[in-house]
Design an enzyme around this catalytic site. Structure first.
Site, PDB file in Angstrom:
ATOM      1  N   ASN A  74       0.833  -1.202   0.000  1.00  0.00           N
ATOM      2  CA  ASN A  74       0.000   0.000   0.000  1.00  0.00           C
ATOM      3  C   ASN A  74       0.867   1.252   0.000  1.00  0.00           C
ATOM      4  O   ASN A  74       1.836   1.342   0.765  1.00  0.00           O
ATOM      5  CB  ASN A  74      -0.899   0.006   1.245  1.00  0.00           C
ATOM      6  N   HIS A 105       6.693  -1.059   3.014  1.00  0.00           N
ATOM      7  CA  HIS A 105       6.675  -2.469   3.423  1.00  0.00           C
ATOM      8  C   HIS A 105       5.868  -3.273   2.430  1.00  0.00           C
ATOM      9  O   HIS A 105       4.894  -2.786   1.862  1.00  0.00           O
ATOM     10  CB  HIS A 105       6.120  -2.649   4.843  1.00  0.00           C
TER      11      HIS A 105
HETATM   12  P1  5GP Z   1      -0.302  -0.940   5.986  1.00  0.00           P
HETATM   13  O1  5GP Z   1      -1.754  -0.750   6.324  1.00  0.00           O
HETATM   14  O2  5GP Z   1       0.505   0.308   6.267  1.00  0.00           O
HETATM   15  O3  5GP Z   1      -0.064  -1.475   4.607  1.00  0.00           O
HETATM   16  O4  5GP Z   1       0.197  -2.089   6.948  1.00  0.00           O
HETATM   17  C1  5GP Z   1       0.735  -1.874   8.198  1.00  0.00           C
HETATM   18  C2  5GP Z   1       0.819  -3.229   8.861  1.00  0.00           C
HETATM   19  O5  5GP Z   1       1.735  -3.144   9.918  1.00  0.00           O
HETATM   20  C3  5GP Z   1      -0.495  -3.726   9.449  1.00  0.00           C
HETATM   21  O6  5GP Z   1      -0.801  -5.012   8.905  1.00  0.00           O
HETATM   22  C4  5GP Z   1      -0.232  -3.788  10.949  1.00  0.00           C
HETATM   23  O7  5GP Z   1      -0.834  -4.893  11.549  1.00  0.00           O
HETATM   24  C5  5GP Z   1       1.274  -3.881  11.012  1.00  0.00           C
HETATM   25  N1  5GP Z   1       1.885  -3.264  12.174  1.00  0.00           N
HETATM   26  C6  5GP Z   1       1.645  -2.012  12.643  1.00  0.00           C
HETATM   27  N2  5GP Z   1       2.441  -1.754  13.714  1.00  0.00           N
HETATM   28  C7  5GP Z   1       3.189  -2.868  13.906  1.00  0.00           C
HETATM   29  C8  5GP Z   1       4.199  -3.199  14.863  1.00  0.00           C
HETATM   30  O8  5GP Z   1       4.561  -2.433  15.751  1.00  0.00           O
HETATM   31  N3  5GP Z   1       4.767  -4.436  14.753  1.00  0.00           N
HETATM   32  C9  5GP Z   1       4.385  -5.329  13.766  1.00  0.00           C
HETATM   33  N4  5GP Z   1       5.013  -6.518  13.747  1.00  0.00           N
HETATM   34  N5  5GP Z   1       3.435  -5.029  12.864  1.00  0.00           N
HETATM   35  C10 5GP Z   1       2.846  -3.826  12.933  1.00  0.00           C
END
Ligand code: 5GP
Ligand code: ZN
Length: 136
Positions: free
Chosen positions: A88, A101
């Site tokens: 994303n 990521h």
């Molecule tokens: P996005 O919505 O930005 O594509 O995904 C962010 C992802 O990071 C989400 O799936 C969320 O669960 C994960 N996430 C957010 N904070 C942390 C964290 O502190 N540690 C880990 N392992 N995952 C995280």
């Protein structure tokens, strides 16, 4: 470069502990804390980039080979039936952590998850217009 107050910079560089499944000079791969499925992992570059737009070319070029390697490992060790790669960029696109990521989401026949969109029905003219707008 790391970015101050970026949680994924801190995780990628080991300042905050994480469940790491792979690490090299460029990347750390961790388990997502709120996984969509069993084994949901995030490939994090150690150098900060907000998103794909400012990701260095050499890092971009290394991401997919790494995802491919991990895909084999996931298939072999988790016995998943499929795999979604999701990435994303920007809040509008659902990005909640502004550090590039790549999600790796193993899929299982009975996982109950749905990663989908509503298919559009553009006219031929609309498709032609978009092609013209985008083609380089
Ligand atoms: P996005 O919505 O930005 O594509 O995904 C962010 C992802 O990071 C989400 O799936 C969320 O669960 C994960 N996430 C957010 N904070 C942390 C964290 O502190 N540690 C880990 N392992 N995952 C995280
Ligand atoms: Zn960062």
């Amino acid at each position: 470069m790391k970015k101050e107050n970026c949680i994924f910079c801190k995780i990628a560089n080991g300042e905050i502990p994480s469940r790491t499944i792979y690490e090299d000079e460029t990347f750390r791969v961790i388990l997502d804390l709120n996984p969509a499925t069993r084994g949901h992992a995030l490939i994090l570059p150690k150098e900060h980039a907000d998103s794909l737009y400012d990701l260095p070319e050499n890092t971009a070029a290394a991401v997919l080979p790494l995802a491919k390697k991990l895909a084999s490992i996931m298939s072999r060790k988790l016995g998943c039936d499929g795999l979604n790669l999701i990435q994303n960029n920007g809040e509008t696109a659902g990005q909640t952590v502004p550090h590039f990521h790549l999600h790796m989401i193993p899929r299982y026949g009975n996982d109950g998850q749905k990663i989908s969109w509503t298919p559009g029905k553009p006219t031929e003219k609309e498709l032609d217009e978009v092609r013209e707008q985008l083609a380089e």
